[in-house]
Design a protein around this motif. Structure first.
Motif, PDB file in Angstrom:
ATOM      1  N   UNK A 197      -4.292  -5.415   6.466  1.00 52.20           N
ATOM      2  CA  UNK A 197      -3.855  -5.913   5.162  1.00 52.20           C
ATOM      3  C   UNK A 197      -2.460  -5.367   4.884  1.00 52.20           C
ATOM      4  N   UNK A 198      -1.933  -5.641   3.697  1.00 49.88           N
ATOM      5  CA  UNK A 198      -0.628  -5.122   3.311  1.00 49.88           C
ATOM      6  C   UNK A 198      -0.781  -3.770   2.620  1.00 49.88           C
ATOM      7  N   UNK A 199       0.337  -3.104   2.398  1.00 52.18           N
ATOM      8  CA  UNK A 199       0.314  -1.763   1.777  1.00 52.18           C
ATOM      9  C   UNK A 199      -0.397  -1.772   0.434  1.00 52.18           C
ATOM     10  N   UNK A 200      -0.181  -2.828  -0.363  1.00 54.14           N
ATOM     11  CA  UNK A 200      -0.733  -2.866  -1.715  1.00 54.14           C
ATOM     12  C   UNK A 200      -2.248  -3.022  -1.741  1.00 54.14           C
ATOM     13  N   UNK A 201      -2.843  -3.372  -0.616  1.00 53.24           N
ATOM     14  CA  UNK A 201      -4.283  -3.621  -0.583  1.00 53.24           C
ATOM     15  C   UNK A 201      -5.071  -2.555   0.185  1.00 53.24           C
ATOM     16  N   UNK A 202      -4.388  -1.507   0.617  1.00 56.16           N
ATOM     17  CA  UNK A 202      -5.060  -0.466   1.397  1.00 56.16           C
ATOM     18  C   UNK A 202      -6.176   0.203   0.595  1.00 56.16           C
ATOM     19  N   UNK A 213      -7.415   1.400   8.645  1.00 54.54           N
ATOM     20  CA  UNK A 213      -6.599   0.344   8.048  1.00 54.54           C
ATOM     21  C   UNK A 213      -5.279   0.234   8.802  1.00 54.54           C
ATOM     22  N   UNK A 214      -4.902  -0.998   9.113  1.00 56.47           N
ATOM     23  CA  UNK A 214      -3.604  -1.261   9.722  1.00 56.47           C
ATOM     24  C   UNK A 214      -2.776  -2.056   8.728  1.00 56.47           C
ATOM     25  N   UNK A 215      -1.633  -1.524   8.356  1.00 55.19           N
ATOM     26  CA  UNK A 215      -0.724  -2.180   7.424  1.00 55.19           C
ATOM     27  C   UNK A 215       0.186  -3.111   8.218  1.00 55.19           C
ATOM     28  N   UNK A 216       0.005  -4.427   8.057  1.00 51.44           N
ATOM     29  CA  UNK A 216       0.755  -5.374   8.884  1.00 51.44           C
ATOM     30  C   UNK A 216       2.241  -5.402   8.559  1.00 51.44           C
ATOM     31  N   UNK A 217       2.641  -4.771   7.462  1.00 54.05           N
ATOM     32  CA  UNK A 217       4.066  -4.756   7.110  1.00 54.05           C
ATOM     33  C   UNK A 217       4.827  -3.645   7.835  1.00 54.05           C
ATOM     34  N   UNK A 218       4.114  -2.756   8.499  1.00 56.73           N
ATOM     35  CA  UNK A 218       4.748  -1.626   9.192  1.00 56.73           C
ATOM     36  C   UNK A 218       5.155  -1.999  10.616  1.00 56.73           C
TER      37      UNK A 218
END
Length: 317
Positions: A197-202, A213-218
């Motif tokens: 997901x994105x950072x805001x949804x972690x 959790x993997x942040x796809x924006x990183x």
């Protein structure tokens, strides 16, 4: 009755508030007074005539033609769209035995759609196909309308995943309507779950039980991938990325990769039965991002079109 009419295919503004005749149920129909519905990704596909998946020429053109023949050439054949609902049985025809006046019910419609309105008739055939069920006592109308879409789709697309204790599951799009249920279902079945997901949804996915959790924006997101027994692409093939491409290579021996764009959903009679069991036992809960009144459905569609909602967007009728 109040209803939202889809005047043609296009942006959210094609949806117009209107007054239409209240449906009169037949002997083999249940009339439901709708309390809540939701703006699903499928609703936006129908309204905007957006092809699911990422087909290329000439497959795309053939699929578009088939879609127009199925839905309607220039606008939906049934101008009242909407796939999910929660409400109360207003009346039941003499040929209906499963439901009676006053029952709290929720449903996932098939080709009939029509949930952006105050009332909807559900036929005995649709009941037999599993499109209507009693709402669990431990959730509200808004929660029922929110959870049914992702719940049915998660159960459908994960049914052959052999998810169990000791297995590793990866969910791409874990914060959406389907992903939030898929995450909870995987945890209930004992799997180790990695959520993308994105950072805001972690914080959200962690609260639902995600182990990793993997942040796809990183930039380093690809390097965090492991080897998985089951991967669910819960956002569909319209959204792609380098990370998603690598996900398809992260399947272990005898593992399985499934996209929500793989084939068409055919609701089975046991799907809502299974969802009820999960809700009643507390294994699955609804995730609601925003709640709009029916009169503001254009704004709700604009928000969903952005593609960043958390869980579900509910419409109170």
């Amino acid at each position: 009755m109040k209803a939202i009419i889809c005047t043609k295919y296009g942006p959210p503004e094609v949806l117009q508030h209107n007054e239409v005749e209240k449906p009169i149920p037949k002997d083999n129909e249940v009339l439901v007074k709708i309390h809540a519905t939701a703006v699903t990704a499928s609703d936006c596909v129908i309204r905007g005539f957006k092809m699911p998946g990422n087909p290329s020429f000439p497959k795309k053109q053939i699929m578009e033609l088939m879609m127009r023949l199925f839905l309607g050439i220039s606008k939906p054949r049934n101008p009242i769209i909407g796939l999910v609902f929660s409400g109360v049985v207003e009346s039941a025809g003499k040929d209906i035995n499963q439901f009676k006046k006053g029952n709290r019910v929720y449903g996932f419609t098939g080709i009939s759609r029509g949930t952006y309105a105050e009332f909807k008739c559900v036929s005995a055939k649709e009941v037999a196909q599993g499109e209507l069920a009693i709402i669990p006592d431990n959730i509200s109308h808004n929660e029922a309308a929110a959870v049914v879409y992702g719940g049915v789709l998660a159960i459908h697309f994960m049914k052959d995943g052999d998810i169990q204790s000791g297995k590793k599951v990866l969910i791409y799009g874990a914060s959406g309507a389907i992903g939030t249920v898929a995450l909870q279902l995987s945890k209930h079945l004992g799997a180790e779950v990695t959520a993308i997901c994105s950072s805001s949804n972690i914080a959200l996915v962690k609260s639902l039980g995600a182990d990793k959790v993997i942040d796809y924006t990183k930039d380093d997101s690809i390097n965090q991938l492991e080897c998985y027994d089951f991967i669910l692409d819960a956002v569909g093939e319209n959204k792609s990325s380098k990370l998603k491409i690598q996900c398809k290579k992260a399947i272990g021996e005898n593992g399985k990769y499934v996209s929500v764009d793989d084939g068409f959903l055919k609701i089975q009679p046991h799907y809502l039965v299974k969802l009820n069991e999960l809700i009643e036992a507390g294994h699955v809960k609804a995730v609601i991002d925003r709640d709009y009144p029916l009169e503001e459905i254009v704004e709700a569609h604009k928000y969903v079109d952005k593609g960043h909602k958390k869980g579900n967007v509910v419409i109170t009728v």
